[in-house]
Write an enzyme that holds these catalytic residues in place. Structure first.
Site, PDB file in Angstrom:
ATOM      1  N   TRP A   1      38.703  41.639  46.501  1.00 42.17           N
ATOM      2  CA  TRP A   1      37.433  42.058  46.968  1.00 42.17           C
ATOM      3  C   TRP A   1      37.045  41.135  48.156  1.00 42.17           C
ATOM      4  O   TRP A   1      36.527  41.335  49.387  1.00 42.17           O
ATOM      5  CB  TRP A   1      36.333  42.075  46.099  1.00 42.17           C
ATOM      6  N   HIS A   2      37.236  39.800  48.199  1.00 46.69           N
ATOM      7  CA  HIS A   2      36.873  38.766  49.160  1.00 46.69           C
ATOM      8  C   HIS A   2      37.641  38.959  50.585  1.00 46.69           C
ATOM      9  O   HIS A   2      37.288  38.679  51.318  1.00 46.69           O
ATOM     10  CB  HIS A   2      36.924  37.362  48.583  1.00 46.69           C
ATOM     11  N   GLY A   3      38.814  39.223  50.352  1.00 43.39           N
ATOM     12  CA  GLY A   3      39.642  39.387  51.521  1.00 43.39           C
ATOM     13  C   GLY A   3      41.319  40.009  51.253  1.00 43.39           C
ATOM     14  O   GLY A   3      41.722  39.637  50.151  1.00 43.39           O
TER      15      GLY A   3
END
Lengths: 471, 385
Positions: free
Chosen positions: A324-326
């Site tokens: 989700w962060h990257g």
């Protein structure tokens, strides 16, 4: 448009605030929605249509679901989940998957697939989670659906939290969308102004100063030139940068929310004083952890299906949290790394850390977090590898940082670890959240000073995008 | 307490709106900023530029650049950084020991870090010699003035790391060597001020300026005028000095570097000695004033600011600033574009003055040497044919 830009601070904010304060109560939501759409359109004129169209789809799906009592409810839920995750998957991960697929094809000696790179709509990770929160809360009958499409759009697009959180779950804010007189007080507004000023100052005077040094060091060609002490100082500086950057954004969002009469949930609570990774995730990006718990971990079965399944669920949650962060393998590894420590803590590590006491467990946890930040910042496995080598190569050498860097570094350290020592920090924290009149007055006066200093920085500084805008 | 809180809230709202109100009213806040910054380019609004975010970036830059409150806010920011961390927000400016400010290129040039090489300097001086000879043959003279430099004058105040760096051969030293060996009339004001350093009654360089002090300027003026008189074999108007007055605050740009820091507190306290140059009244009617083209940098600019050329040179004399911008004695400024036309004017001058300081001498003389050298070469070749 970021909150620390001249456009926002000197133009958008005063115009919006005056319009909002001048609006009669019945029109405040309309002003907020108009301001929010203008805010998003300014930065992402194409994607605003994606935001509006998908929010309207969620409005209709939720309305339909709320009227059903059979299996079709579940089907509509899945339709919304597929729609929202589909959009997220396409806009955020398509490039990543195609790149990896092409590498695989290249490995097999085949021609790569032709693909035009997809642009990432800002804030899509955040508003997708809020949209999912809306439909799931309605599905679970935790809250009724909203009556008007404009209300759904306001919940999703409300500009303070639209592009970098906090992730406000629907049931946390549903009532405030129509009844927020309770929070629309002078005290609340002064507190809001104070939070906004503190956030802006954290971003401009701490995160950006740390970021400058970190940016120079975290380049493949620069890592080789670092000494081991420099590499350690830089990674600690990055820990401060990301904390003060992200928590600054949350402070500003919470502050702007308060100015409008909203009460958004807190997102950070001194994460670096955590005595375990489990505790770290209760203090870091709290709204993401809560979202993951409510909408992923518990639906997967949580800890109700035996230890083995619990560990699996934890790991899945953190793998996905990393993704989700990257869209990069380094983020996936970062998520897996945190998931691993959560599992280890459930197995034995937490007991050991508790027994060791806070003076051992806090530094240990901080060290674990730092090692994770290397992956997070490097974004490529090769750079992370080179950086880890530098950290443990025991290469001596000089370091040269400016006096401003050292001042800010120590200040950031003092703030980050403040609650570990003494009662003073407790009293400061009490005053920080206080609603008694002298404290409010002091915060108001303090805000004036801080805002003036921040204005001076915004007026001359370069363009400083927030780290979390990519996510 | 409630009314106090209300007051604070209203003040905060006013503060938030103040930059916007100033923008709407057109009132600029604070002293104008010194120095130059290139304005951000204008980007026209189009769907592509908006969708790609270029227009927004440009609007952000424009918003900051055009902010009416910017001078005051920038000065506040610079002052904080200067007072807390000693940061200097001016390009190339560094703070040396004992509170002396320098421009870094001067130090680098003094240490020989920008050394051009002996061969190219010798070649350049040879071309200048041809120009000087040709001018002389046509009744004009060329005078090469090696202007002073703060770095040469006081290397003892260099900050780290320059204070411990070994000194190499500099452009100035090499130019000086070849100029003195040539037939080019040369005046070395750098050496002249260094020789005066221990005996001068007042400071020749102040803390907050790149250029020489006003007191030093009058001394070099005297030497310059006497050299011109000897070279042209004509008497320039006589003059005498007024009494010296000592001031703690600089006049005009006598603390120019310090002012370029754009701080809130703009005066740098130091010892500033001023005196007037007073022309003898009986010398004025019919006095000889040579027609001068001065090709130079900001050091000649200090003579212009002090009105020296205005009093001693012909009113049509020009200052060719960096050989790219023309400054007339009546205050007009225009770009030196038509070099082809301008260079034919060179022989109508009595004196061509090259006035260049140590930091710039590596770039001597901003294209002038080549342009005039080619002109004379072509002319000589034409005569041969």
């Amino acid at each position: 448009m970021v909150f620390s830009s001249a456009l926002f601070v000197f133009y958008f904010l005063p115009v919006f605030l005056l319009a909002y304060l001048a609006s009669p109560p019945a029109y405040r939501n309309r002003t907020a929605l108009a301001g929010s759409l203008a805010f998003y359109t300014c930065g992402a004129p194409v994607f605003v249509f994606v935001l509006i169209a998908s929010s309207l789809a969620d409005f209709h799906i939720a309305r339909r679901m709320s009227r059903l009592y059979d299996n079709r409810r579940r089907k509509w839920l899945w339709a919304s989940v597929l729609l929202n995750l589909g959009l997220l998957g396409y806009f955020k991960y398509a490039n990543f998957f195609v790149d990896n697929f092409n590498e695989l094809l290249a490995g097999l000696g085949l021609e790569p697939m032709a693909w035009a790179a997809v642009a990432l709509p800002i804030g899509i990770s955040f508003f997708t989670f809020q949209k999912l929160s809306y439909v799931v809360d309605v599905y679970q009958r935790r809250m009724p659906p909203l009556e008007r499409p404009a209300d759904v759009l306001l919940y999703i697009a409300l500009f303070p939290q639209l592009i970098a959180g906090p992730i406000v779950r629907y049931h946390e804010i549903a009532r405030q969308l129509h009844q927020r007189e309770r929070y629309y007080t002078l005290n609340h507004r002064i507190n809001g102004l104070f939070r906004f000023a503190v956030g802006l100052a954290k971003k401009l005077f701490i995160a950006d100063v740390m970021g400058e040094a970190v940016h120079q060091a975290f380049q493949m060609e620069a890592v080789g030139g670092l000494s081991t002490p420099e590499a350690w100082i830089i990674i600690v500086a990055y820990a401060f940068q990301i904390y003060f950057d992200f928590s600054a954004y949350s402070d500003m969002a919470i502050g702007l929310g308060k100015l409008m009469g909203f009460d958004f949930p807190e997102n950070f609570n001194f994460p670096y004083i955590s005595g375990s990774i489990t505790e770290f995730w209760r203090r870091w990006h709290i709204t993401l952890s809560k979202w993951m718990r409510d909408y992923l971990y518990i639906p997967l079965g949580g800890n109700r299906r035996g230890p083995g399944r619990t560990y699996f669920n934890l790991w899945v949650v953190f793998l996905l949290s990393g993704l989700w962060h990257g869209a990069a393998w380094a983020f996936v590894l970062w998520g897996a790394y945190h998931g691993l420590f959560l599992v280890l803590e459930r197995l034995f590590l937490k007991r050991w850390l508790d027994a060791a006491g806070k003076w051992a467990s806090i530094p240990f946890t901080f060290l674990v977090v730092l090692m994770g930040w290397v992956l997070f910042r490097a974004e490529s496995i090769e750079l992370a590898e080179a950086y880890y080598q530098k950290l443990f190569s025991l290469e001596g050498g000089d370091w040269s940082f400016s006096s401003q860097f050292w001042f800010t570094f120590l200040l950031a350290g003092a703030f980050s670890f403040m609650p570990t020592v003494g009662k003073l920090s407790f009293k400061l924290e009490e005053a920080y959240y206080s609603h008694i009149s002298p404290a409010i007055l002091a915060k108001g006066v303090f805000s004036l000073v801080i805002l003036t200093l921040c204005f001076s920085e915004v007026a001359v500084a370069g363009f400083h995008p927030f780290i979390y805008f990519r996510f | 307490m409630e009314s106090l809180k209300r007051m604070v809230w209203i003040t905060a709202l006013l503060l938030l709106c103040a930059p916007l109100l100033l923008q709407l009213s057109g009132i600029r806040l604070g002293q104008p900023l010194k120095g130059w910054q290139p304005p951000p380019p204008q980007d026209t609004l189009s769907w592509e530029s908006w969708a790609e975010g270029n227009w927004q970036d440009n609007v952000e830059e424009q918003a900051r650049y055009r902010l009416k409150a910017r001078p005051l806010l920038a000065r506040l920011n610079n002052q904080l950084r200067y007072s807390l961390f000693g940061q200097l927000n001016s390009r190339n400016v560094i703070r040396g020991k004992n509170g002396y400010f320098y421009e870094e290129p001067y130090i680098r040039s003094y240490l020989g870090l920008d050394f051009q090489g002996e061969e190219s300097i010798a070649e350049n001086v040879a071309m200048l010699e041809t120009i000087a000879d040709s001018l002389k043959a046509n009744g004009s003279r060329l005078l090469f003035v090696l202007s002073s430099g703060k770095a040469s004058f006081m290397p003892e105040n260099f900050p780290p790391p320059y204070d411990t760096m070994p000194k190499g051969i500099s452009n100035y030293e090499t130019y000086r060597k070849y100029l003195l060996q040539s037939r080019i009339p040369t005046l070395d004001l750098n050496r002249y001020l260094q020789d005066m350093k221990d005996t001068a009654s007042y400071k020749l360089y102040t803390k907050g300026n790149t250029h020489w002090s006003a007191y030093a300027l009058y001394s070099v003026t005297d030497t310059l005028l006497r050299t011109i008189e000897q070279l042209l074999d004509r008497n320039l108007p006589d003059y005498h000095y007024g009494p010296v007055t000592i001031e703690r605050k600089a006049r005009g740009l006598d603390d120019g570097i310090f002012q370029s820091l754009n701080l809130l507190w703009t005066n740098m306290e130091d010892e500033y000695a001023y005196r007037d140059i007073i022309l003898e009244p009986d010398q004025l009617p019919g006095a000889y004033r040579p027609k001068v083209w001065a090709i130079g940098d900001s050091f000649y600019g200090t003579l212009m600011d002090a009105g020296i050329p205005h009093r001693f040179f012909h009113p049509n004399s020009l200052f060719l600033y960096y050989f790219s911008e023309v400054r007339t004695l009546d205050g007009r400024t225009y770009p030196l574009k038509e070099v082809e036309k301008q260079r034919r004017e060179i022989e109508n001058q009595d004196l061509i003055l090259i006035f260049i300081t140590e930091a710039n001498i590596g770039a001597c003389c901003w294209g002038m040497t080549g342009a005039f050298y080619r002109m004379y070469q072509e002319r000589n070749e034409g005569m041969m044919e």
